[in-house]
Design a protein around this motif. Structure first.
Motif, PDB file in Angstrom:
ATOM      1  N   PHE A 538     -42.414  48.740 -32.791  1.00 33.76           N
ATOM      2  CA  PHE A 538     -42.323  50.196 -32.845  1.00 33.76           C
ATOM      3  C   PHE A 538     -43.410  50.729 -33.765  1.00 33.76           C
ATOM      4  CE2 PHE A 538     -37.949  48.926 -31.811  1.00 33.76           C
ATOM      5  CZ  PHE A 538     -37.728  49.704 -30.680  1.00 33.76           C
ATOM      6  N   THR A 539     -44.072  51.788 -33.332  1.00 31.57           N
ATOM      7  CA  THR A 539     -45.128  52.422 -34.119  1.00 31.57           C
ATOM      8  C   THR A 539     -44.741  53.866 -34.394  1.00 31.57           C
ATOM      9  OG1 THR A 539     -46.771  51.048 -32.995  1.00 31.57           O
ATOM     10  CG2 THR A 539     -47.607  52.908 -34.252  1.00 31.57           C
ATOM     11  N   GLY A 540     -44.968  54.315 -35.627  1.00 32.10           N
ATOM     12  CA  GLY A 540     -44.636  55.687 -35.987  1.00 32.10           C
ATOM     13  C   GLY A 540     -44.866  55.945 -37.458  1.00 32.10           C
ATOM     14  N   ASP A 541     -44.301  57.038 -37.946  1.00 30.55           N
ATOM     15  CA  ASP A 541     -44.391  57.386 -39.367  1.00 30.55           C
ATOM     16  C   ASP A 541     -43.053  57.045 -40.010  1.00 30.55           C
ATOM     17  OD1 ASP A 541     -44.872  58.382 -41.856  1.00 30.55           O
ATOM     18  OD2 ASP A 541     -44.868  60.499 -41.266  1.00 30.55           O
ATOM     19  N   PHE A 542     -42.940  55.803 -40.473  1.00 30.20           N
ATOM     20  CA  PHE A 542     -41.673  55.326 -41.014  1.00 30.20           C
ATOM     21  C   PHE A 542     -41.597  55.450 -42.533  1.00 30.20           C
ATOM     22  CE2 PHE A 542     -42.273  52.387 -37.234  1.00 30.20           C
ATOM     23  CZ  PHE A 542     -41.626  53.253 -36.373  1.00 30.20           C
ATOM     24  N   PHE A 550     -37.691  57.625 -46.076  1.00 28.67           N
ATOM     25  CA  PHE A 550     -37.987  56.220 -45.778  1.00 28.67           C
ATOM     26  C   PHE A 550     -36.688  55.419 -45.643  1.00 28.67           C
ATOM     27  CE2 PHE A 550     -38.803  52.004 -47.866  1.00 28.67           C
ATOM     28  CZ  PHE A 550     -39.466  51.419 -46.808  1.00 28.67           C
ATOM     29  N   ARG A 551     -35.792  55.581 -46.598  1.00 22.36           N
ATOM     30  CA  ARG A 551     -34.521  54.843 -46.545  1.00 22.36           C
ATOM     31  C   ARG A 551     -33.691  55.271 -45.333  1.00 22.36           C
ATOM     32  NH1 ARG A 551     -33.554  56.192 -52.774  1.00 22.36           N
ATOM     33  NH2 ARG A 551     -34.746  54.500 -53.735  1.00 22.36           N
ATOM     34  N   ARG A 555     -32.577  52.626 -42.520  1.00 19.81           N
ATOM     35  CA  ARG A 555     -31.134  52.430 -42.326  1.00 19.81           C
ATOM     36  C   ARG A 555     -30.739  52.714 -40.879  1.00 19.81           C
ATOM     37  NH1 ARG A 555     -30.281  54.450 -47.767  1.00 19.81           N
ATOM     38  NH2 ARG A 555     -30.197  56.576 -46.982  1.00 19.81           N
ATOM     39  N   TYR A 556     -31.395  53.699 -40.279  1.00 20.58           N
ATOM     40  CA  TYR A 556     -31.144  53.990 -38.867  1.00 20.58           C
ATOM     41  C   TYR A 556     -31.454  52.760 -38.015  1.00 20.58           C
ATOM     42  CZ  TYR A 556     -32.426  55.440 -34.148  1.00 20.58           C
ATOM     43  OH  TYR A 556     -32.551  55.508 -32.784  1.00 20.58           O
ATOM     44  N   TYR A 579     -40.523  46.877 -43.408  1.00 21.55           N
ATOM     45  CA  TYR A 579     -39.172  46.411 -43.719  1.00 21.55           C
ATOM     46  C   TYR A 579     -39.142  45.651 -45.042  1.00 21.55           C
ATOM     47  CZ  TYR A 579     -34.451  44.661 -43.165  1.00 21.55           C
ATOM     48  OH  TYR A 579     -33.119  44.399 -43.371  1.00 21.55           O
ATOM     49  N   LEU A 580     -40.212  44.909 -45.354  1.00 24.88           N
ATOM     50  CA  LEU A 580     -40.275  44.231 -46.647  1.00 24.88           C
ATOM     51  C   LEU A 580     -40.231  45.246 -47.787  1.00 24.88           C
ATOM     52  CD1 LEU A 580     -42.828  41.276 -46.320  1.00 24.88           C
ATOM     53  CD2 LEU A 580     -40.354  41.245 -46.139  1.00 24.88           C
ATOM     54  N   ASN A 581     -40.901  46.376 -47.615  1.00 25.74           N
ATOM     55  CA  ASN A 581     -40.841  47.435 -48.622  1.00 25.74           C
ATOM     56  C   ASN A 581     -39.412  47.928 -48.812  1.00 25.74           C
ATOM     57  OD1 ASN A 581     -43.355  48.572 -49.932  1.00 25.74           O
ATOM     58  ND2 ASN A 581     -44.085  48.307 -47.858  1.00 25.74           N
TER      59      ASN A 581
END
Length: 752
Positions: A538-542, A550-551, A555-556, A579-581
């Motif tokens: 998935f690509t986007g502004d996460f 971000f959280r 979490r979603y 996800y590591l972050n």
């Protein structure tokens, strides 16, 4: 106490031998310093064996994914004779040439750019601007907007990287790509910037190296300036500084020999040790000069200084080490390294202060006698003039009105108590780089123009991911996520289901057809070699505009992965740098409370074991609690978030802050035992200036971190400096007041 006096006599008698041993260790340390290495890899910040690390390693090894760099190509000016639109054939030709150069690098596995679109549609690059515009205009808007900004001034090349996760490889990759960018001739007005994970991590690594040298030099200058003020002589100022230099050099040398890297936390070690370690030398030196003023010989003064300050120094060193040792209970390797270096550094600083200071101080007196023909009675500014009068007045005021001081402390605590409710955490890598740097500005452009280029992966494990039921489940899951794009900021995805649907228009029940579709696919690797794993990208502004966004987004994804409808025996897990972050953020929040609690417990236990008197121990440790509480409140009021670097800061302040109350209490007990009718006044007057000098030099070392360019280094230095001043201020107000309340009537003092 007799054991300390015996040790003091040995140190003074064999001071030359001890000095020679220290010089030998210094030479060995210089060799070790040459082996120091820097580390900025995100995986090194997480504990070994963590499921997120295992999945990330799988992503790297099986799919050669998880790492990327983004090359932003933008029209940055409108000077005559240059281009004004990234659809200009000159720009597209340069992008294509750069891609071909990059693909020759062994660590580049794939590239995506607008040049690829033209090669797919035309079979060649456009020959004129009209042709270039036409091809992009016929594309669906969502496809076009992923690669070109709406005003056509910015485009990008997404480069997928497969590399070993170490700093040397990172530097080689970044510099190789940078070299290719420079070798390609882009037209006038066009700026090319390397950003993304590789670009930002490289910049952090570069800043770590420069910040170490800069902050050490500035902290040294600050400490030296303060020592010159207090000791009124360049020669006398060097006395407490000499053992500190030995201690810092030995610590850095040990890090090189033991393979401890310099990372976001340990890069601060030089400035921190200069600030903290100088305390020990100052207390020994001040007590020596105090004894010389009383008429003792140089040997007697040295022995008395070591013996009398020895217990307080031992207690201070033990409590400081206890506070730092709590970081070993953390699961974060970065904090383990910081604890090791701080404990080693402060132990060496304390040892050198006791062992080397007598050699240096007696040598200085002997040299001055030969030059002037007689010994001089030393006079230091902290024990005379305005400073001395101020502490004498403070002691008198506390003796008369201890409850007034305790009331003032209560009001201050209420203010900082509100600040504690405002504290947040922050672990996103991009926040560790200063604002305004080209890499960060380019990343912000990507988010505003293209909706972000963060990559989040879902790792799917099954007996055979080519099973039609698995592929169909992937397709449903992927489209379900994309349907929530308004909430999760996803704008694109890629999976084996997309490949199958693109070939057949549907997902067939025949496994052989699915095998054929995957066999013909020429894009990025999405399936493991044994077909037991696949990824959904998935690509986007996460990363979001805030840590809360971000959280919320991650979490979603966690909830969707957990509730996904897949056949029995199929497992899903999130992975990738983003996800590591998130995992690091969760661990940091857990570690803050645990480390702070254990650090406090360790320090309290050591104080109780050393002094074994509840009232005395309470007078010592109360400033420690207040200093830590005020510091957290300050962080909330100042908008400083907890990061992985600051996770152990409360434990550190607890370990450092107890020292001030300990020195005051120890001197108070000494004066009481000697029958002094005004022990509070004498202890504040005699020890207060030394505490002030120590706190100023310690905070000066921490404030030197503000000269670093990394925001997390700034916050670390400012927070610790405030913590030191808060602990010092609390010690001046609380410790004498409590001692006066507890013992005032017994010693003839008046308590109002």
């Amino acid at each position: 106490m007799e054991a300390l006096r015996s040790t003091a006599r040995i140190i003074v008698r064999y001071r030359v031998a001890f000095a020679l041993i220290a010089i030998f260790l210094l030479v060995v340390s210089i060799y070790g310093i040459q082996n120091l290495r820097f580390e900025s890899d995100l995986r090194s910040m997480l504990p070994e064996g963590h499921p997120a690390i295992d999945d990330y390693t799988t992503l790297q090894n099986e799919f050669q994914s998880g790492d990327s760099t983004i090359i932003v190509v933008k029209v940055s000016s409108i000077e005559p004779g240059g281009v004004y639109d990234v659809r200009d054939p000159q720009v597209i030709q340069a992008i294509y040439e750069l891609e071909q150069r990059l693909l020759q690098r062994e660590y580049v596995t794939d590239t995506i750019s607008i040049a690829d679109i033209y090669m797919q549609v035309l079979g060649r690059l456009p020959e004129n601007e009209e042709e270039a515009k036409f091809v992009l205009d016929v594309l669906p808007p969502e496809t076009r907007n992923q690669l070109v900004s709406r005003d056509y001034t910015t485009t990008m090349i997404v480069v997928t990287i497969s590399r070993e996760k170490n700093s040397k490889t990172l530097v080689r990759v970044y510099e190789g790509i940078h070299e290719d960018i420079n070798d390609v001739k882009f037209p006038k007005n066009v700026e090319v910037i390397q950003t993304g994970n590789i670009g930002i991590t490289y910049r952090i690594l570069e800043l770590l190296q420069s910040d170490l040298n800069k902050t050490m030099a500035i902290s040294f200058i600050i400490v030296l300036a303060l020592l010159l003020y207090f000791y009124r002589s360049p020669v006398k100022a060097l006395i407490p500084l000499t053992p500190l230099v030995f201690g810092v050099a030995m610590t850095l040398g040990a890090m090189g020999l033991l393979g401890i890297p310099l990372d976001l936390a340990t890069t601060t070690i030089g400035a921190m040790l200069i600030g903290m370690g100088i305390d020990y030398g100052i207390h020994v030196t001040n007590r020596y000069y105090e004894e010389r003023k009383r008429g003792r010989t140089i040997e007697e003064a040295a022995e008395e200084a070591i013996a009398e300050t020895g217990k307080a120094l031992l207690g201070a060193a033990l409590t400081t080490v206890a506070g730092f040792a709590a970081m070993y209970l953390s699961s974060l390797p970065m904090l383990h390294n910081l604890a090791t270096t701080l404990i080693l550094g402060l132990s060496l600083a304390a040892l050198n202060a006791v062992v080397i200071t007598p050699s240096v101080i007696i040598l200085e007196e002997d040299v001055m006698k030969k030059l002037k023909g007689h010994y001089e009675v030393p006079e230091i500014r902290s024990h005379s003039g305005f400073v001395g009068k101020a502490f004498r007045s403070l002691g008198e005021a506390v003796r008369r009105k201890p409850f007034a001081f305790l009331g003032a402390v209560f009001l201050i605590t209420l203010i900082f108590g509100y600040g504690m409710t405002q504290v947040t955490t922050e672990v996103r890598l991009e926040k560790f780089v200063p604002k305004g740097m080209p890499e960060i500005e380019a990343l912000l452009d990507i988010r505003s123009d293209f909706g972000g280029q963060d990559e989040l992966y879902v790792l799917v494990k099954a007996d055979d991911v080519r099973d039609p039921t698995v592929v169909r489940s992937i397709y449903r899951f992927e489209n379900q996520i994309k349907a929530d794009t308004y909430y999760n900021n996803v704008f694109d995805s890629e999976s084996i289901a997309d490949i199958v649907v693109q070939k057949y228009g549907y997902i067939p029940d025949d496994r052989e057809k699915i095998k054929e579709a995957l066999k013909d696919y020429q894009g990025a690797q999405l399936v493991s070699s044994d077909y037991s794993m696949t990824i959904i990208k998935f690509t986007g502004d996460f990363s979001g505009s805030s840590i809360d966004d971000f959280r919320r987004i991650i979490r979603y994804f966690e909830e969707e992965v957990q509730n996904a409808a897949f056949p029995p025996g199929v497992s899903l897990s999130l992975t990738g740098d983003i996800y590591l972050n998130y995992v690091l953020d969760q661990l940091t929040n857990e570690e803050i409370n645990r480390i702070s609690m254990y650090g406090t417990v360790f320090v309290v236990l050591i104080v109780l074991l050393l002094f074994r008197r509840p009232k005395v121990s309470l007078a010592m440790i109360t400033p420690m609690f207040l200093g830590a509480l005020w510091t957290v409140g300050f962080m909330g009021l100042a908008g400083i978030p907890f990061t992985q670097t600051l996770a152990g800061v409360i434990s550190m302040i607890v370990g450092l802050g107890v020292d001030y109350g300990m020195h005051l209490t120890h001197r108070f007990l000494e004066e009481v035992n000697e029958g002094n009718p005004r022990p509070i006044v004498t202890s504040v007057e005699s020890v207060g200036p030394g505490i002030l000098a120590g706190a100023l030099t310690t905070a000066g070392g921490f404030l030197a971190l503000l000269a670093g360019e990394l925001p997390t280094i700034h916050d670390f230095g400012l927070t610790l400096a405030f913590g030191i001043f808060a602990s010092m201020f609390a010690a001046y107000l609380v410790t004498p007041a409590l001692l006066q309340v507890f013992y005032g009537k017994k010693i003839g003092g008046d308590v109002e």
